[in-house]
Scaffold this motif. Structure first.
Motif, PDB file in Angstrom:
ATOM      1  N   LEU A 279      11.511  -5.455  -6.556  1.00 43.51           N
ATOM      2  CA  LEU A 279      10.686  -4.397  -5.978  1.00 43.51           C
ATOM      3  C   LEU A 279      10.884  -3.071  -6.714  1.00 43.51           C
ATOM      4  O   LEU A 279       9.934  -2.325  -6.944  1.00 43.51           O
ATOM      5  N   LEU A 333      10.040  -5.404   2.993  1.00 43.88           N
ATOM      6  CA  LEU A 333       8.696  -5.945   3.142  1.00 43.88           C
ATOM      7  C   LEU A 333       8.574  -6.651   4.480  1.00 43.88           C
ATOM      8  O   LEU A 333       9.537  -7.256   4.959  1.00 43.88           O
ATOM      9  N   GLN A 337       4.797 -10.840   3.450  1.00 40.56           N
ATOM     10  CA  GLN A 337       4.740 -10.640   2.001  1.00 40.56           C
ATOM     11  C   GLN A 337       5.917 -11.269   1.269  1.00 40.56           C
ATOM     12  O   GLN A 337       5.977 -11.191   0.038  1.00 40.56           O
ATOM     13  N   HIS A 338       6.829 -11.884   1.991  1.00 46.10           N
ATOM     14  CA  HIS A 338       7.953 -12.534   1.319  1.00 46.10           C
ATOM     15  C   HIS A 338       7.507 -13.641   0.368  1.00 46.10           C
ATOM     16  O   HIS A 338       8.088 -13.786  -0.722  1.00 46.10           O
ATOM     17  N   HIS A 403       5.108   1.079   4.627  1.00 48.02           N
ATOM     18  CA  HIS A 403       4.291   0.013   4.050  1.00 48.02           C
ATOM     19  C   HIS A 403       4.270   0.222   2.537  1.00 48.02           C
ATOM     20  O   HIS A 403       3.686   1.198   2.056  1.00 48.02           O
ATOM     21  N   TYR A 431       2.557   0.891  -5.550  1.00 55.38           N
ATOM     22  CA  TYR A 431       3.727   0.254  -4.957  1.00 55.38           C
ATOM     23  C   TYR A 431       4.831   1.287  -4.782  1.00 55.38           C
ATOM     24  O   TYR A 431       5.228   1.950  -5.744  1.00 55.38           O
TER      25      TYR A 431
END
Length: 466
Positions: A279, A333, A337-338, A403, A431
């Motif tokens: 991430l 997350l 979304q995993h 989010h 992101y």
């Protein structure tokens, strides 16, 4: 005749004594750029000692693990992993993150396990020792230096510096020196300091391939000549020149710093987890993601010594059985979304395998959170319900819902611009990464700290040996 008798006696003795030797699993734990090694080890040990949250570890779920306890580690020359202090920090009424890994350390956890299968009724409880070896991921990336000359490393390092944090500043610094000029120690120290500042800034910004690793974690080598070198343009470097001395110190670094680690510690590991902040790389942009892909390929090279004669000799033919690449911070997350995070990690691993021409240990990728810091919520948004996570912000201590953006179902939507070297993800993708503090927790008897898929990771890494 005496030698023959001795060999025969040894051959007869080994099969008889081997079953009475407690099995040992040496688990290496490393990670790249703030991936959470210390928290992973602390939570893993706590959850193996109190196994109420470990249903996907079959030996825990079935009750085969009867008890687990800490013992003195087998290597008296290594620092002990300070488990008790780290656990106290994470479970305090006002919990804090422990300091990150800055040196190699070790911890032994012994498990009493009831045997299964045909021998279950004939044997008592077996003791299995889990020796956890914690070491910085930057040291693992140094492996790539062993196959390079100073000129080759310098060319790559100068190219990578372009556009990275403080990279252009270092390139400007290099243009002001003459590698063929006589060595002056203040110049060498200034170059090493400038290059180290660039590496630290690049790592903080999410880049993975930041070598030499000991420049970031010098320890007691700080200020020594073995860490006082930096990349310079190729050219004629006569005896006594700055360039010649830089090349000599680079070779000394490989011989006296990198090789001993791989020979004395890395060669003894038989299971490995590599923690990856996927991430964080996505937040840093396409180039950071491609840099992560390259770093993963370099790491896989370390676990496939057969293709490199010099590496095979250094590791004495030892091979790691299993390697897990774990994308950390899955708690940042919503669980919906995993699967996307796991798919992106798997795609990075698959490309790394191809790039490294890898064959050997069994590998896997998954998304985990060794310590869960958030709870999930669904909030109303102008475009409809929005799945978010809520946690305590590290910088302010306030509770906030977050989010990070929607990860694509197809990993190639990220990997394609990463390979192309795009500067950003474009206007339609944004992101974000939030820094959460550990959440206060109340643990019931028999429960370890809350996590996401730590039990699944443990099953892959050690489940077959319990």
């Amino acid at each position: 005749m005496g030698q023959i008798t001795g060999n025969v006696a040894g051959a007869m003795t080994r099969p008889l004594t081997a079953p009475f030797t407690d099995p040992v699993i040496r688990l290496g734990v490393t990670g790249l750029s703030r991936a959470g090694k210390t928290v992973f080890i602390t939570s893993l040990v706590a959850n193996l000692m109190d196994r109420g949250r470990m249903p996907q570890l079959r030996a825990a779920a079935s009750g085969a693990i009867r008890t687990a306890y800490l013992q003195p580690q087998p290597d008296d020359t290594l620092p002990r992993f300070d488990y008790e202090t780290y656990l106290a920090q994470l479970t305090a009424s006002d919990p804090v993150w422990p300091d990150g890994t800055r040196q190699i350390s070790e911890l032994r956890l012994s498990l009493k396990v009831a045997p299964s299968g045909m021998m279950a009724g004939l044997q008592g409880l077996q003791t299995v020792h889990l020796d956890i070896v914690d070491y910085p991921g930057e040291w693992l990336l140094d492996l790539g230096l062993l196959g390079q000359t100073y000129a080759q490393w310098s060319a790559g390092a100068l190219k990578r510096a372009q556009g990275r944090p403080l990279g252009d500043a270092y390139l400007s610094q290099v243009t002001a020196v003459y590698p063929a000029a006589a060595l002056e120690e203040p110049t060498a120290r200034a170059l090493a300091a400038g290059y180290t500042a660039h590496l630290n800034a690049a790592r903080a910004a999410g880049w993975s391939d930041c070598t030499p690793g000991r420049f970031l974690l010098p320890g007691d080598l700080a200020g020594s000549p073995v860490l006082t070198f930096a990349p310079l343009p190729d050219g004629d470097h006569p005896r006594g020149s700055l360039g010649r001395e830089m090349a000599r110190r680079f070779e000394s670094y490989k011989k006296n710093v990198v090789q001993p680690f791989f020979r004395d510690h890395f060669a003894r590991i038989d299971r490995q987890v590599v923690l990856v902040d996927v991430l964080g790389a996505i937040h840093a942009g396409p180039r950071a993601v491609d840099d992560l892909r390259t770093a993963m390929a370099e790491i896989l090279t370390a676990f496939n010594p057969g293709g490199n004669g010099w590496l095979n000799r250094l590791l004495q033919g030892q091979r790691v059985d299993k390697i897990l690449f774990a994308a950390t911070k899955a708690d940042h997350l919503h669980h919906t979304q995993h699967p996307q995070l796991t798919a992106i990690t798997q795609a990075l691993l698959r490309e790394a395998r191809d790039r490294a021409d890898y064959a050997g240990a069994k590998t896997a990728a998954m998304s985990i959170a060794a310590l869960r810091t958030t709870v999930e919520e669904t909030v109303e948004h102008r475009d409809g319900p929005l799945n978010v996570v809520r946690g305590r912000l590290l910088d302010t201590g306030r509770q906030a819902a977050f989010h990070p953006g929607v990860l694509p179902d197809d990993p190639q939507q990220l990997l394609a611009p990463a390979r192309a070297g795009d500067a950003d993800w474009g206007p339609d993708r944004d992101y974000q990464v939030m820094r959460f503090a550990p959440a206060p927790m109340t643990l019931r008897p028999g429960e370890g700290p809350p996590h996401i898929r730590l039990d699944k990771a443990a099953e892959f890494l050690i489940g077959d040996r319990l």
